[in-house]
Scaffold this motif. Sequence first.
Motif, short mmCIF file in Angstrom:
data_model
loop_
_atom_site.label_atom_id
_atom_site.label_comp_id
_atom_site.label_asym_id
_atom_site.label_seq_id
_atom_site.Cartn_x
_atom_site.Cartn_y
_atom_site.Cartn_z
N HIS A 142 0.88 -1.06 -0.03
CA HIS A 142 0.11 0.02 0.05
C HIS A 142 0.93 1.44 -0.03
O HIS A 142 2.13 1.15 0.27
CB HIS A 142 -0.82 -0.06 1.31
CG HIS A 142 -0.13 0.22 2.61
ND1 HIS A 142 0.51 -1.16 3.21
CD2 HIS A 142 0.15 1.08 3.45
CE1 HIS A 142 1.10 -0.42 4.28
NE2 HIS A 142 0.78 0.72 4.46
N ASP A 144 0.80 5.08 2.11
CA ASP A 144 -0.21 5.65 3.01
C ASP A 144 -1.02 6.47 2.79
O ASP A 144 -0.78 7.52 2.02
CB ASP A 144 0.93 6.22 4.14
CG ASP A 144 1.70 5.08 4.93
OD1 ASP A 144 1.21 3.62 4.86
OD2 ASP A 144 2.70 5.35 5.56
N HIS A 256 4.60 -0.28 0.05
CA HIS A 256 5.36 -1.06 1.27
C HIS A 256 4.42 -1.95 1.66
O HIS A 256 3.30 -1.59 1.89
CB HIS A 256 6.05 -0.02 2.04
CG HIS A 256 5.19 0.85 2.76
ND1 HIS A 256 4.52 2.10 2.13
CD2 HIS A 256 4.92 0.99 3.94
CE1 HIS A 256 3.87 2.51 2.94
NE2 HIS A 256 3.75 1.92 3.93
FE LIG Z 1 2.26 2.15 5.70
#
Ligand SMILES: [Fe+2]
Length: 296
Positions: A142, A144, A256
């Motif tokens: 994903h 953030d 990540h």
């Molecule tokens: Fe994250």
Amino acid sequence: MLSQDDVIEISEDSNWSYRPDRQTAARMIRSLESGKVLYFPHLAFALKEPERRFLSPGCSDGKAKNVSYDPRNGSIQGTSCKDQDSNDLAAMISRFAAQARALIESLFPHYTPHLEQARTSYRPMPVQRRFRSVRKDDSRLHVDAFASRPNQGKRILRVFTNVNPDGQPRVWNIGEPFEIFVPKYYRRIAPQWPGSAWLLERLGITKGKRSFYDHIMLQLHDRGKMDDAYQQNADKITFAFPPGATWLMFSDRVLHAALSGQYLLEQTFNLPVSAMQDERCSPLRILEELYQRELA
Ligand SMILES: [Fe+2]
């Protein structure tokens, strides 16, 4: 196929106030802004001997995911520690917060006047792999984006340090470039209903207004995580960050996933895109180029 050199840049320095020479500094900022993880294998956060008592899941309150410290007012949340223990834990995290800031300021002095230091977190619990909601599962790739904290296009810069005392690395997957990830989903972004941003803020669900940019980033976060085929087949590398290592990245751009590890310190900064050396590298400008309109 991604290689480690595509996604990670290594620096051998071991000093939190490291000032690279001009050429190195230029390379580092280019790498960071274009979506690489900067990795310092020998940049450790030193715990004082009495602070080793905090290397225990027991200092979490068992409810929050992390112990959370606010460098702006010194408050600490999510811990079961009381009185002097709580003060000492806050002092430890505060020292990390100051070192993380010193590192960013010495590596990227241009950012300094614009850098907003957000919360610092200490994660004494092992990385969790089972969640009721895949949206909350950070072991899936994903970028953030936070449902309750819209940021109107500001960058999310994060510094991580592994303080595991048992030799256990923090293992991550690091994914393909953002520019390759976005076209897979952007045509499937649901519309943002008129008035919804106002209502979410009014009901206290979001702290501030969710811009269309925030809406898109949240959709990218959710759609990527919910796509099993993507999670399985996406180009990625697995990397183990050992204890005593520090790494940093723009987590709104680097795909990540945290697979395993325990005992991590993390500092978040926000940065306006105008403070970047090349704002065209920001998710905001990349998405605006795709949508051909202002998004925040
Ligand atoms: Fe994250």
